[in-house]
Write a protein that holds these residues in place. Sequence first.
Motif, PDB file in Angstrom:
ATOM      1  N   GLU A 164       0.570  -0.970   0.127  1.00 24.96           N
ATOM      2  CA  GLU A 164       0.079   0.186  -0.184  1.00 24.96           C
ATOM      3  C   GLU A 164       0.821   1.303   0.074  1.00 24.96           C
ATOM      4  O   GLU A 164       0.385   2.249  -0.508  1.00 24.96           O
ATOM      5  CB  GLU A 164      -0.933   0.057   1.384  1.00 24.96           C
ATOM      6  CG  GLU A 164      -1.814  -1.218   1.092  1.00 24.96           C
ATOM      7  CD  GLU A 164      -3.008  -1.108   2.320  1.00 24.96           C
ATOM      8  OE1 GLU A 164      -3.999  -1.457   2.073  1.00 24.96           O
ATOM      9  OE2 GLU A 164      -2.616  -0.617   3.224  1.00 24.96           O
ATOM     10  N   CYS A 165       1.850   1.285   0.681  1.00 26.76           N
ATOM     11  CA  CYS A 165       2.756   2.600   0.663  1.00 26.76           C
ATOM     12  C   CYS A 165       4.025   2.180   1.625  1.00 26.76           C
ATOM     13  O   CYS A 165       4.282   1.423   2.529  1.00 26.76           O
ATOM     14  CB  CYS A 165       2.210   3.571   1.441  1.00 26.76           C
ATOM     15  SG  CYS A 165       3.112   5.346   1.574  1.00 26.76           S
ATOM     16  N   THR A 166       5.283   2.569   0.914  1.00 27.75           N
ATOM     17  CA  THR A 166       6.566   2.265   1.489  1.00 27.75           C
ATOM     18  C   THR A 166       7.331   3.516   2.084  1.00 27.75           C
ATOM     19  O   THR A 166       8.571   3.220   2.630  1.00 27.75           O
ATOM     20  CB  THR A 166       7.672   1.758   0.365  1.00 27.75           C
ATOM     21  OG1 THR A 166       7.759   2.617  -0.756  1.00 27.75           O
ATOM     22  CG2 THR A 166       6.970   0.319  -0.381  1.00 27.75           C
ATOM     23  N   ASN A 167       6.804   4.676   2.177  1.00 27.97           N
ATOM     24  CA  ASN A 167       7.295   5.600   2.921  1.00 27.97           C
ATOM     25  C   ASN A 167       6.516   6.617   3.682  1.00 27.97           C
ATOM     26  O   ASN A 167       6.535   7.757   3.920  1.00 27.97           O
ATOM     27  CB  ASN A 167       7.996   6.575   1.611  1.00 27.97           C
ATOM     28  CG  ASN A 167       7.088   7.404   0.846  1.00 27.97           C
ATOM     29  OD1 ASN A 167       5.915   6.917   0.704  1.00 27.97           O
ATOM     30  ND2 ASN A 167       7.360   8.543   0.151  1.00 27.97           N
ATOM     31  N   LEU A 168       5.641   5.978   4.354  1.00 29.29           N
ATOM     32  CA  LEU A 168       4.672   6.592   5.293  1.00 29.29           C
ATOM     33  C   LEU A 168       4.479   5.908   6.718  1.00 29.29           C
ATOM     34  O   LEU A 168       4.595   4.784   7.030  1.00 29.29           O
ATOM     35  CB  LEU A 168       3.108   6.522   4.683  1.00 29.29           C
ATOM     36  CG  LEU A 168       2.190   7.107   5.667  1.00 29.29           C
ATOM     37  CD1 LEU A 168       2.311   8.438   6.032  1.00 29.29           C
ATOM     38  CD2 LEU A 168       0.812   6.876   4.916  1.00 29.29           C
ATOM     39  N   ILE A 169       4.670   6.534   7.956  1.00 26.09           N
ATOM     40  CA  ILE A 169       4.605   6.024   8.979  1.00 26.09           C
ATOM     41  C   ILE A 169       3.484   6.880   9.668  1.00 26.09           C
ATOM     42  O   ILE A 169       3.359   7.939   9.572  1.00 26.09           O
ATOM     43  CB  ILE A 169       6.025   6.216   9.754  1.00 26.09           C
ATOM     44  CG1 ILE A 169       7.205   5.750   8.865  1.00 26.09           C
ATOM     45  CG2 ILE A 169       6.060   5.629  11.344  1.00 26.09           C
ATOM     46  CD1 ILE A 169       8.623   6.170   9.418  1.00 26.09           C
ATOM     47  N   ALA A 170       2.788   5.987  10.495  1.00 24.00           N
ATOM     48  CA  ALA A 170       1.532   6.643  11.172  1.00 24.00           C
ATOM     49  C   ALA A 170       1.691   6.434  12.915  1.00 24.00           C
ATOM     50  O   ALA A 170       1.282   5.434  13.471  1.00 24.00           O
ATOM     51  CB  ALA A 170       0.306   5.724  10.613  1.00 24.00           C
ATOM     52  N   PRO A 171       2.364   7.359  13.484  1.00 25.30           N
ATOM     53  CA  PRO A 171       2.433   7.208  15.276  1.00 25.30           C
ATOM     54  C   PRO A 171       1.138   7.596  15.828  1.00 25.30           C
ATOM     55  O   PRO A 171       1.048   7.044  16.786  1.00 25.30           O
ATOM     56  CB  PRO A 171       3.373   8.284  15.330  1.00 25.30           C
ATOM     57  CG  PRO A 171       3.109   9.297  14.244  1.00 25.30           C
ATOM     58  CD  PRO A 171       3.102   8.569  13.255  1.00 25.30           C
ATOM     59  N   THR A 172       0.101   8.368  15.266  1.00 26.80           N
ATOM     60  CA  THR A 172      -0.855   8.243  16.084  1.00 26.80           C
ATOM     61  C   THR A 172      -2.257   7.744  15.663  1.00 26.80           C
ATOM     62  O   THR A 172      -3.475   7.586  16.323  1.00 26.80           O
ATOM     63  CB  THR A 172      -1.437  10.061  15.758  1.00 26.80           C
ATOM     64  OG1 THR A 172      -1.108  10.128  14.260  1.00 26.80           O
ATOM     65  CG2 THR A 172      -0.691  10.934  16.751  1.00 26.80           C
ATOM     66  N   CYS A 173      -2.189   6.900  14.611  1.00 23.11           N
ATOM     67  CA  CYS A 173      -3.312   6.081  14.069  1.00 23.11           C
ATOM     68  C   CYS A 173      -2.711   4.631  13.801  1.00 23.11           C
ATOM     69  O   CYS A 173      -2.988   4.060  12.672  1.00 23.11           O
ATOM     70  CB  CYS A 173      -3.762   6.513  12.719  1.00 23.11           C
ATOM     71  SG  CYS A 173      -4.483   8.301  12.888  1.00 23.11           S
ATOM     72  N   PRO A 174      -1.712   4.054  14.687  1.00 19.37           N
ATOM     73  CA  PRO A 174      -1.198   2.804  14.634  1.00 19.37           C
ATOM     74  C   PRO A 174      -1.950   1.681  14.369  1.00 19.37           C
ATOM     75  O   PRO A 174      -3.314   1.638  14.690  1.00 19.37           O
ATOM     76  CB  PRO A 174      -0.553   2.643  16.127  1.00 19.37           C
ATOM     77  CG  PRO A 174      -1.383   3.298  16.923  1.00 19.37           C
ATOM     78  CD  PRO A 174      -1.841   4.778  16.145  1.00 19.37           C
ATOM     79  N   SER A 175      -1.736   0.511  13.769  1.00 19.18           N
ATOM     80  CA  SER A 175      -2.588  -0.420  13.452  1.00 19.18           C
ATOM     81  C   SER A 175      -3.062  -1.168  14.718  1.00 19.18           C
ATOM     82  O   SER A 175      -2.079  -1.832  15.447  1.00 19.18           O
ATOM     83  CB  SER A 175      -1.943  -1.647  12.559  1.00 19.18           C
ATOM     84  OG  SER A 175      -2.710  -2.642  12.146  1.00 19.18           O
ATOM     85  N   SER A 176      -4.207  -0.849  15.278  1.00 13.51           N
ATOM     86  CA  SER A 176      -4.504  -1.471  16.405  1.00 13.51           C
ATOM     87  C   SER A 176      -5.968  -1.530  16.359  1.00 13.51           C
ATOM     88  O   SER A 176      -6.891  -0.801  15.736  1.00 13.51           O
ATOM     89  CB  SER A 176      -4.167  -0.495  17.661  1.00 13.51           C
ATOM     90  OG  SER A 176      -4.609   0.855  17.095  1.00 13.51           O
ATOM     91  N   SER A 177      -6.569  -2.433  17.268  1.00  8.69           N
ATOM     92  CA  SER A 177      -8.120  -2.669  17.444  1.00  8.69           C
ATOM     93  C   SER A 177      -8.728  -1.368  18.365  1.00  8.69           C
ATOM     94  O   SER A 177      -7.761  -0.678  19.012  1.00  8.69           O
ATOM     95  CB  SER A 177      -8.348  -4.060  18.234  1.00  8.69           C
ATOM     96  OG  SER A 177      -8.090  -3.890  19.496  1.00  8.69           O
TER      97      SER A 177
END
Length: 547
Positions: free
Chosen positions: A478-491
């Motif tokens: 889906e993307c190789t240069n994006l980091i998401a510290p406030t919307c992490p992959s989590s339930s």
Amino acid sequence: MKRHQLGTLLLSLAMGLLGAIAGGCTQEREYDIVIYGGGSSGFIAAIQGAKLGKSVVLVEPGNHLGGINVEGLGGTDIDNHHEFQNSPAVGGLALEFYRRIADAYGIRDSFDRAVQQKLKNPRMWRFEPHVAEQVINDWVRELPITVLLEAPLVEGETPAIMENGTIRSIRTEKGVINGKVFIDATLEGDVLAAVGVSTVIGREANAEYEETKNGIREHTTHCQFAVKVDPYREPGRPESGTIHGVLDESLGTPGTADHRLQAYCFRVCLTDSAENRLPLPKPENYDRSHYELFIRYLKAGGQIYRPRVGLPNRKTDFNGGSDVSHNLNGMNYGYPAGDRNQRQQILAYHRDFTQGLFYFLANDTEVGQLDPDLQKAWSNWGLPKDEFQDNGGWPRIFYVRDARRMVSDYVITEHHADKLNPTPVADPVAVAFWPPDVHNVRTIVKDGYAYNEGFVFGGDWWQPFGISYRALVPRRSECTNLIAPTCPSSSHIAYGAIRIEFTFMALGQAAATAAALTVDRRCAVQDVPYDQLGKSLIEQGQVLRIQ
């Protein structure tokens, strides 16, 4: 010069200098790190990226840096529960932020002693909004960081330019911004959505991750109605419809997924200091009928909350969350995926309702008759003159507790927090030291009375856990240069343990460190070697594990 006048002068000077930084357009330059969102993760990521020698642009959709720290949440969730002490999880730049706050109040020695000796003193971690804003602005100005304020992503055209799974640019109202690595530091996950990364809004079914506390809740006990309140416009007559704030819908099937979100609220800063107090405002569209639920609650014998001093200089960080409060259950579902106008409408509704509620409690004749002590208490409070001076003393944004969450190859669930059998984490970049905490999502009718549904908090089943770097990066496809510290992959439930401001700061520092490594190695964010990332974070004073 009075204290609040001096603070206002210093804040104005700081914002003037910051505005000078933020004036230009950026389409002629490529940045190593592009950060979208200036809240806790965003401003910390910008500072960390600049410290690592990278060119950094910090893009904020609004006109202030700091997020909810500068909009009323000064009652930081650090050492404020008698059941546990979570200050040992605060390290790195997050700890530096609170040290700078201590400097602003002249309590640095006491603060350092409390940290070194692990003393539990929640007041050491609390601050006024304008003090936090001054600290943040001064700190950002110390480093070569380009700041763009009032630069939301464009609407009506493609907000991101992609090439072979890599973001090349984002389009904002201040121009096109090119970058090598992008950090989505918004709570709403707007860059994630713009580039098509998988996200979820609402509650997963318990069955999806074999959880027990997700989905529709069969039994909600935390912040449940303490008294029985008739929910109908005409008491005892369901056919008359429900009163304002009570949704006319069934509970549904417990444990199943839905679109619902925990309630939002303004973290309102109030004061009882007569010399620094503005009257509680009455909104232009004040509608007394909107507060019938509170009248009936009082008539049934309920006790309604009232402000109390909790911040320096006789102020409060006034949170929702009681069984009846300015948590507006069920009124925010359209916010995360809404366009700018839809979000503004939801924000305005929350503002008007909350201002009206406070005015109602302080001035309404029937409230005074039912509970004169309550009204007397409220009449002693008002908006501080030295806060939010560009917005009439009222916070400019509300508390977005949960919006979009990324769905990646690695998902944090309630099993990570399970004290008896926790899921091990091989690549922690921060520690979540807070019980899974999700507020009620709606008020409905159950067994003929008003009923709050959705709150999960506390208990003795949980423990702090490491937050995996893998939860911060999207699927490679889906993307190789994006980091998401406030919307992490989590339930939904696991996010409730992550969504604390000092944790977001730690994740912002981790995201910037990973972004710098990505630039240096010219690799995908998924290929950042954890041995280097973890080593760098430890050298920066980051807390990765609780012993």
